[in-house]
Structure formats: structure tokens, C-alpha cells
Design a protein around this motif. Structure first.
Motif, PDB file in Angstrom:
ATOM      1  N   VAL A 177       0.842  -1.202   0.000  1.00  0.00           N
ATOM      2  CA  VAL A 177       0.000   0.000   0.000  1.00  0.00           C
ATOM      3  C   VAL A 177       0.872   1.245   0.000  1.00  0.00           C
ATOM      4  O   VAL A 177       0.648   2.196  -0.764  1.00  0.00           O
ATOM      5  CB  VAL A 177      -0.955  -0.005   1.215  1.00  0.00           C
ATOM      6  N   GLU A 178       1.901   1.230   0.832  1.00  0.00           N
ATOM      7  CA  GLU A 178       2.827   2.362   0.924  1.00  0.00           C
ATOM      8  C   GLU A 178       3.540   2.616  -0.405  1.00  0.00           C
ATOM      9  O   GLU A 178       3.693   3.770  -0.831  1.00  0.00           O
ATOM     10  CB  GLU A 178       3.855   2.065   2.017  1.00  0.00           C
ATOM     11  N   GLN A 179       3.949   1.551  -1.086  1.00  0.00           N
ATOM     12  CA  GLN A 179       4.694   1.658  -2.341  1.00  0.00           C
ATOM     13  C   GLN A 179       3.778   1.763  -3.564  1.00  0.00           C
ATOM     14  O   GLN A 179       4.248   1.786  -4.694  1.00  0.00           O
ATOM     15  CB  GLN A 179       5.611   0.448  -2.493  1.00  0.00           C
ATOM     16  N   GLN A 180       2.477   1.778  -3.323  1.00  0.00           N
ATOM     17  CA  GLN A 180       1.465   1.911  -4.388  1.00  0.00           C
ATOM     18  C   GLN A 180       1.556   0.770  -5.412  1.00  0.00           C
ATOM     19  O   GLN A 180       1.428   0.980  -6.613  1.00  0.00           O
ATOM     20  CB  GLN A 180       1.585   3.270  -5.080  1.00  0.00           C
ATOM     21  N   VAL A 181       1.769  -0.436  -4.887  1.00  0.00           N
ATOM     22  CA  VAL A 181       1.709  -1.648  -5.713  1.00  0.00           C
ATOM     23  C   VAL A 181       0.259  -2.127  -5.673  1.00  0.00           C
ATOM     24  O   VAL A 181      -0.244  -2.462  -4.607  1.00  0.00           O
ATOM     25  CB  VAL A 181       2.654  -2.735  -5.168  1.00  0.00           C
ATOM     26  N   PRO A 182      -0.447  -2.166  -6.802  1.00  0.00           N
ATOM     27  CA  PRO A 182      -1.886  -2.421  -6.751  1.00  0.00           C
ATOM     28  C   PRO A 182      -2.315  -3.875  -6.609  1.00  0.00           C
ATOM     29  O   PRO A 182      -3.465  -4.142  -6.284  1.00  0.00           O
ATOM     30  CB  PRO A 182      -2.381  -1.853  -8.086  1.00  0.00           C
TER      31      PRO A 182
END
Length: 237
Positions: A43-48
Motif C-alpha cells: 500500500v505504501e509503495q502503491q503496488v496495486p
């Protein structure tokens, strides 16, 4: 480099517990904290998209007591973790042959999969009673039925079309595959979906795998050159 989908083979729970002279199930319980850590990091690294190998079709051959404890832990985790995951924007899906599980566990998985967060940030795929060979066979079976019914013609079958019948057919292919615990094999996991994934095998046992290690692997992934059959010159042109 874009990173849309991480898949993880969570290995080493039993060995982690054995080194501490504790039952193997103690390691599985400890591993839940690592699941939380990788979800938070994605979530922090914006991996969906994140897919976790929780229970393979081969794991039924483990000692019955361990399997029973795993099922109990799975049910407990679904009940306890789901509200927090929804609050974080995580939507859960389950892939594999769910028919092998108890009615109560199947009902809970269907219930959880139907829940939608207010703002979705991550799709969490949990692979249970899953095998890559099973996945390809069930996709082929579905397509054969449609051919027999006259809905599609054999000459029209393509890789793109076949992909839609697989688990995760509506999601991007895996970009980064991680296996913890020191073993260097795929273990029948997402055989089709990892065709061009970047592979990382780490010695860390799963209960010790936390935020910083995943961040480091994501950084290493971004330094790799993904050519998909092309040359470096073509990629950099």
C-alpha cells in the motif's frame, strides 16, 4: 520501472519454529505478522496487486494435525484481519479449488471476497489449495466446454484469450516473484502468470520477512532491465 503485481511464496514458517523448539504451527502464527507487513508495504509503495501462496494443493499431505491447525488459523485470520484490511483499502480475493475446504470456511471466504473497501488501494489475492498445473487445466477445461458448445472456434484460441480463463485473468501478469526461506524453486505456483517475472530468492524465513526487506527487493527490482525478448538497444531506443 512500473511495478503492478508482486507474488510471494511464503516459505520457512516450520523451520523458524523448529529452531526455537516450538511446534510448526507456532511459525505459521508468527508468519501472520509478516503478511501484515508486506500488505502495508505494498500500500505504501502503491503496488496495486499482491498474491500470496498461503496453501498449495500439495500441502494436504502434511500431518493432519498441522493441516487442521492451519485451517483454524486461516479462519481466525479472516475474522480478525478483514476489518483492518478494509480500512487500509485492501480487497481480498481467493484463488484455487475452494471446494476442498469445509462449508464454513468456504462461506467465510465468499463473504470476505464480497466486501469492498471505500477506496481500493490493493487487491490481495490469497492462493489456497492452489497449484499452477491445476490452474492451467481448469482454464483448458472451460475453453473445451465453450468449443464443444460452439461458443468459440479452436482456431480463434490465443494466449490472450486463454489468459482470461485463468485465475487472476483480470489482473496484470506478475512482475516480481519472491520466495523466502532459501529454497530456489517455484513449487507449482502461478506457472503461467510468472512467465516474465523477475525472480528473487531470499534466505530470510517468512516470519522474519518485514517491511524493510520488501522495500529493498522493490528497489533491486527497479534496477533490473526487463527486455521481454528484445535487446537492450531496443529497450533503450
Amino acid at each position: 520501472m512500473t511495478l503492478k503485481h508482486i507474488a510471494i511464496i511464503m516459505d520457512g514458517n516450520g523451520r523458524w519454529a523448529t529452531r526455537r523448539k516450538r511446534p510448526r504451527t507456532f511459525g505459521h502464527q508468527a508468519g501472520v505478522k509478516s503478511v501484515r507487513a508486506v500488505i502495508e508495504t505494498c500500500v505504501e509503495q502503491q503496488v496495486p496487486h499482491l498474491t500470496l501462496f498461503a496453501f498449495s494443493s500439495e500441502n494436504w499431505s502434511r500431518p493432519p494435525k498441522e493441516v487442521q491447525r492451519l485451517m483454524e488459523l486461516f479462519m481466525r485470520s479472516l475474522k480478525k484481519e478483514t476489518p483492518e484490511l478494509l480500512a487500509q483499502g485492501v480487497q481480498q480475493q481467493f484463488i484455487g479449488d475452494l471446494s476442498k475446504f469445509s462449508d464454513s470456511l468456504q462461506n467465510k471466504m465468499h463473504e470476505v471476497a464480497a466486501l469492498q473497501p471505500a477506496e481500493q488501494k490493493l487487491t490481495l489475492n490469497i492462493a489456497v489449495n492452489y497449484g499452477g498445473k491445476w490452474d492451467i487445466c481448469q482454464a483448458a477445461r472451460q475453453m473445451c466446454l465453450e468449443v464443444a458448445n460452439g461458443d468459440i472456434h479452436p482456431h480463434d484460441i490465443s494466449e490472450v484469450q486463454f489468459n482470461h480463463y485463468l485465475s487472476l485473468g483480470d489482473q496484470p501478469a506478475v512482475d516480481l516473484l519472491i520466495r523466502t526461506g532459501g529454497e530456489q524453486r517455484i513449487s507449482n505456483f502461478l506457472l503461467w502468470q510468472i512467465a516474465y517475472a523477475e525472480l528473487f530468492f531470499v534466505d530470510t524465513l517468512w516470519p522474519d520477512f518485514k517491511h524493510d526487506e520488501l522495500r529493498n527487493l522493490i528497489s533491486q527490482y527497479k534496477l533490473r532491465e526487463r527486455r521481454f525478448g528484445q535487446t537492450s538497444e531496443q529497450i533503450n531506443a
